[in-house]
Design a protein around this motif. Structure first.
Motif, short mmCIF file in Angstrom:
data_model
loop_
_atom_site.label_atom_id
_atom_site.label_comp_id
_atom_site.label_asym_id
_atom_site.label_seq_id
_atom_site.Cartn_x
_atom_site.Cartn_y
_atom_site.Cartn_z
N PHE A 129 0.83 -1.20 0.00
CA PHE A 129 0.00 0.00 0.00
C PHE A 129 0.86 1.25 0.00
CE2 PHE A 129 -2.23 3.42 2.21
CZ PHE A 129 -3.35 3.54 1.41
N TRP A 130 1.86 1.30 0.86
CA TRP A 130 2.73 2.48 0.92
C TRP A 130 3.61 2.60 -0.32
CZ3 TRP A 130 1.02 6.23 3.45
CH2 TRP A 130 0.29 6.02 4.61
N PHE A 131 3.95 1.47 -0.93
CA PHE A 131 4.67 1.52 -2.20
C PHE A 131 3.80 2.15 -3.28
CE2 PHE A 131 5.73 -0.62 -6.26
CZ PHE A 131 6.98 -0.06 -6.45
N LYS A 132 2.53 1.77 -3.29
CA LYS A 132 1.58 2.35 -4.26
C LYS A 132 1.42 3.84 -4.02
CE LYS A 132 -1.64 2.29 -7.41
NZ LYS A 132 -1.36 2.07 -8.82
N VAL A 133 1.30 4.26 -2.77
CA VAL A 133 1.17 5.68 -2.45
C VAL A 133 2.43 6.43 -2.88
CG1 VAL A 133 1.01 7.33 -0.53
CG2 VAL A 133 -0.50 5.35 -0.60
N ALA A 134 3.60 5.83 -2.67
CA ALA A 134 4.85 6.48 -3.07
C ALA A 134 4.94 6.62 -4.59
CB ALA A 134 6.05 5.69 -2.54
N THR A 135 4.52 5.60 -5.31
CA THR A 135 4.57 5.70 -6.78
C THR A 135 3.56 6.72 -7.30
OG1 THR A 135 3.10 3.80 -7.03
CG2 THR A 135 5.47 3.38 -7.14
N LEU A 136 2.40 6.79 -6.66
CA LEU A 136 1.43 7.82 -7.06
C LEU A 136 1.98 9.22 -6.77
CD1 LEU A 136 -2.02 6.31 -6.05
CD2 LEU A 136 -1.14 6.71 -8.35
N TRP A 196 -6.91 15.83 -9.68
CA TRP A 196 -6.07 14.96 -8.86
C TRP A 196 -6.87 14.21 -7.81
CZ3 TRP A 196 -1.90 12.99 -10.39
CH2 TRP A 196 -1.05 13.67 -11.24
N THR A 197 -7.83 14.85 -7.19
CA THR A 197 -8.61 14.17 -6.16
C THR A 197 -9.35 12.98 -6.73
OG1 THR A 197 -8.88 16.25 -4.95
CG2 THR A 197 -10.41 14.47 -4.42
N THR A 198 -10.04 13.19 -7.82
CA THR A 198 -10.83 12.10 -8.39
C THR A 198 -9.95 10.99 -8.95
OG1 THR A 198 -11.04 13.35 -10.44
CG2 THR A 198 -12.88 13.46 -8.89
N THR A 199 -8.87 11.33 -9.62
CA THR A 199 -8.04 10.28 -10.21
C THR A 199 -7.28 9.50 -9.14
OG1 THR A 199 -6.27 11.87 -10.67
CG2 THR A 199 -7.78 11.34 -12.47
N VAL A 242 -8.18 9.09 -5.91
CA VAL A 242 -9.15 8.27 -5.17
C VAL A 242 -9.56 7.07 -6.01
CG1 VAL A 242 -11.52 8.23 -4.27
CG2 VAL A 242 -9.98 10.10 -3.66
N PHE A 243 -9.84 7.29 -7.29
CA PHE A 243 -10.19 6.18 -8.18
C PHE A 243 -9.07 5.16 -8.25
CE2 PHE A 243 -9.99 4.28 -12.43
CZ PHE A 243 -11.17 3.56 -12.42
N LEU A 263 -9.30 1.35 -7.03
CA LEU A 263 -9.04 0.28 -7.99
C LEU A 263 -7.95 -0.65 -7.47
CD1 LEU A 263 -9.58 -0.86 -10.85
CD2 LEU A 263 -7.74 0.65 -11.65
N PHE A 264 -6.91 -0.09 -6.90
CA PHE A 264 -5.82 -0.88 -6.32
C PHE A 264 -6.34 -1.80 -5.22
CE2 PHE A 264 -2.72 -1.01 -2.79
CZ PHE A 264 -1.74 -1.79 -3.38
N ILE A 265 -7.08 -1.26 -4.29
CA ILE A 265 -7.59 -2.06 -3.17
C ILE A 265 -8.57 -3.12 -3.68
CG2 ILE A 265 -9.01 -1.97 -1.08
CD1 ILE A 265 -7.62 0.73 -0.48
N SER A 266 -9.42 -2.76 -4.63
CA SER A 266 -10.37 -3.73 -5.18
C SER A 266 -9.66 -4.89 -5.87
CB SER A 266 -11.30 -3.05 -6.18
OG SER A 266 -12.03 -2.04 -5.58
#
Length: 109
Positions: A51-58, A87-90, A92-93, A97-100
């Motif tokens: 999860f934190w890796f995904k946040v860092a890449t985003l 940015w907020t919508t993309t 959050v989406f 999507l990642f979690i799903s």
């Protein structure tokens, strides 16, 4: 002059946000698929790291687009969409999507 109906404005906004998201969708999906593969191999105990890796890449994608493609925002601003909305919508989406996909992959395991 043809007046645009109010029911078309949300569809136009969604379409424009989708156009913006497509500019980094491939990179984001590759990272998500790599995270799913790692989750598949190492079980759910590494979800926090993924999860934190995904946040860092985003965050890196956010920095890259703001630094190198900042002129593209004028297109969206002229059509009535702010940077914050884009940015907020993309983001959050993308996180949803990642979690799903992570949950779906874990359930198939």
């Amino acid at each position: 002059m043809i007046k645009q109906s109010t029911s078309m404005k949300p569809f136009k906004t969604v379409r424009l946000i989708w156009t913006f998201y497509r500019s980094f969708m491939l990179a984001s999906l590759v990272i998500t698929l790599c995270c799913i593969k790692l989750l598949w191999d190492y079980d759910f105990k590494i979800f926090g790291i993924l999860f934190w890796f995904k946040v860092a890449t985003l965050s890196s994608i956010f920095y890259f687009i703001n630094s190198y493609k900042s002129n593209h925002y004028y297109y969206y601003q002229n059509l009535g969409i702010s940077r914050a909305l884009l940015w907020t919508t993309t983001l959050v989406f993308d996180i949803l999507l990642f979690i799903s996909l992570i949950v779906l992959a874990y359930n198939f395991r």
